[in-house]
Design a protein around this motif. Sequence first.
Motif, PDB file in Angstrom:
ATOM      1  N   SER A  17      34.624 -51.242-124.685  1.00  9.20           N
ATOM      2  CA  SER A  17      34.704 -52.084-125.882  1.00  9.20           C
ATOM      3  C   SER A  17      34.818 -51.161-127.081  1.00  9.20           C
ATOM      4  O   SER A  17      34.329 -50.030-127.076  1.00  9.20           O
ATOM      5  N   SER A  19      34.088 -51.310-131.160  1.00  3.96           N
ATOM      6  CA  SER A  19      33.407 -52.077-132.202  1.00  3.96           C
ATOM      7  C   SER A  19      33.343 -51.257-133.478  1.00  3.96           C
ATOM      8  O   SER A  19      33.495 -50.033-133.457  1.00  3.96           O
ATOM      9  N   LEU A  20      33.072 -51.962-134.572  1.00  5.13           N
ATOM     10  CA  LEU A  20      32.836 -51.297-135.851  1.00  5.13           C
ATOM     11  C   LEU A  20      31.334 -51.054-135.999  1.00  5.13           C
ATOM     12  O   LEU A  20      30.527 -51.604-135.258  1.00  5.13           O
ATOM     13  N   ASP A  22      29.295 -52.170-138.014  1.00  5.20           N
ATOM     14  CA  ASP A  22      28.512 -53.381-138.296  1.00  5.20           C
ATOM     15  C   ASP A  22      28.308 -54.235-137.047  1.00  5.20           C
ATOM     16  O   ASP A  22      27.695 -55.306-137.095  1.00  5.20           O
ATOM     17  N   GLY A  23      28.826 -53.757-135.903  1.00 10.53           N
ATOM     18  CA  GLY A  23      28.645 -54.465-134.648  1.00 10.53           C
ATOM     19  C   GLY A  23      29.773 -55.420-134.300  1.00 10.53           C
ATOM     20  O   GLY A  23      29.799 -55.965-133.202  1.00 10.53           O
ATOM     21  N   SER A  24      30.718 -55.640-135.219  1.00 13.95           N
ATOM     22  CA  SER A  24      31.812 -56.570-134.913  1.00 13.95           C
ATOM     23  C   SER A  24      32.754 -55.931-133.891  1.00 13.95           C
ATOM     24  O   SER A  24      33.199 -54.808-134.052  1.00 13.95           O
ATOM     25  N   GLU A  25      33.030 -56.695-132.824  1.00 13.41           N
ATOM     26  CA  GLU A  25      33.846 -56.185-131.739  1.00 13.41           C
ATOM     27  C   GLU A  25      35.327 -56.352-132.061  1.00 13.41           C
ATOM     28  O   GLU A  25      35.760 -57.415-132.478  1.00 13.41           O
ATOM     29  N   VAL A  26      36.084 -55.287-131.864  1.00 11.21           N
ATOM     30  CA  VAL A  26      37.521 -55.285-132.124  1.00 11.21           C
ATOM     31  C   VAL A  26      38.288 -55.599-130.844  1.00 11.21           C
ATOM     32  O   VAL A  26      39.258 -56.346-130.849  1.00 11.21           O
ATOM     33  N   ASP A  27      37.853 -55.008-129.735  1.00 16.39           N
ATOM     34  CA  ASP A  27      38.549 -55.186-128.463  1.00 16.39           C
ATOM     35  C   ASP A  27      37.564 -54.897-127.338  1.00 16.39           C
ATOM     36  O   ASP A  27      36.690 -54.048-127.486  1.00 16.39           O
ATOM     37  N   THR A  28      37.709 -55.578-126.210  1.00 20.26           N
ATOM     38  CA  THR A  28      36.875 -55.307-125.043  1.00 20.26           C
ATOM     39  C   THR A  28      37.578 -55.793-123.790  1.00 20.26           C
ATOM     40  O   THR A  28      38.392 -56.715-123.849  1.00 20.26           O
ATOM     41  N   ARG A 132      37.785 -46.135-140.570  1.00 18.71           N
ATOM     42  CA  ARG A 132      36.599 -46.774-139.981  1.00 18.71           C
ATOM     43  C   ARG A 132      36.023 -45.908-138.864  1.00 18.71           C
ATOM     44  O   ARG A 132      36.763 -45.344-138.057  1.00 18.71           O
TER      45      ARG A 132
END
Length: 149
Positions: A17, A19-20, A22-28, A132
């Motif tokens: 996975s 993620s950024l 801040d915990g927001s997932e971009v891809d997994t 990022r």
Amino acid sequence: MIDVPVSEGTRVFLNFSVSLEDGSEVDTNFGGEAVDFVVGDGSLLPGFERAMFGMTAGQRQVFTIAPEDAFGQPNDNNVQEIPRSQFDDDIDLQIGLVFSFADASGGELPGMIVSFDDETVSIDFNHPLAGRTILFDVQVHRVEAAELH
């Protein structure tokens, strides 16, 4: 069977996975089938590959990848001014809207509108994740010597 570590010349089977901070997932692809790639084949950015070097089957780790080793820093030269006349009149321009443009080699290059007025439209061609820090969570399932052609 000898544990082969992730290194040059290996094929790696994994779930991951991205993620950024801040915990927001971009891809997994956790929860799905493992994917595989050969180290150096261009499937993964070199900074992501290097982070995994030395890992063996069964290991899971979360890496913090700096912008320089991920999608780079934003480059002001990648923000282009395009005449408003090049967009159809019926297009409702909005900041944040992404368009696909033809690049010099005939491929497609995504660009995001960052500002516009009656004369010009400013398009940012930087990768959306440029600048990022990325959290790369990887579970290695299998590592084997790659068949190099």
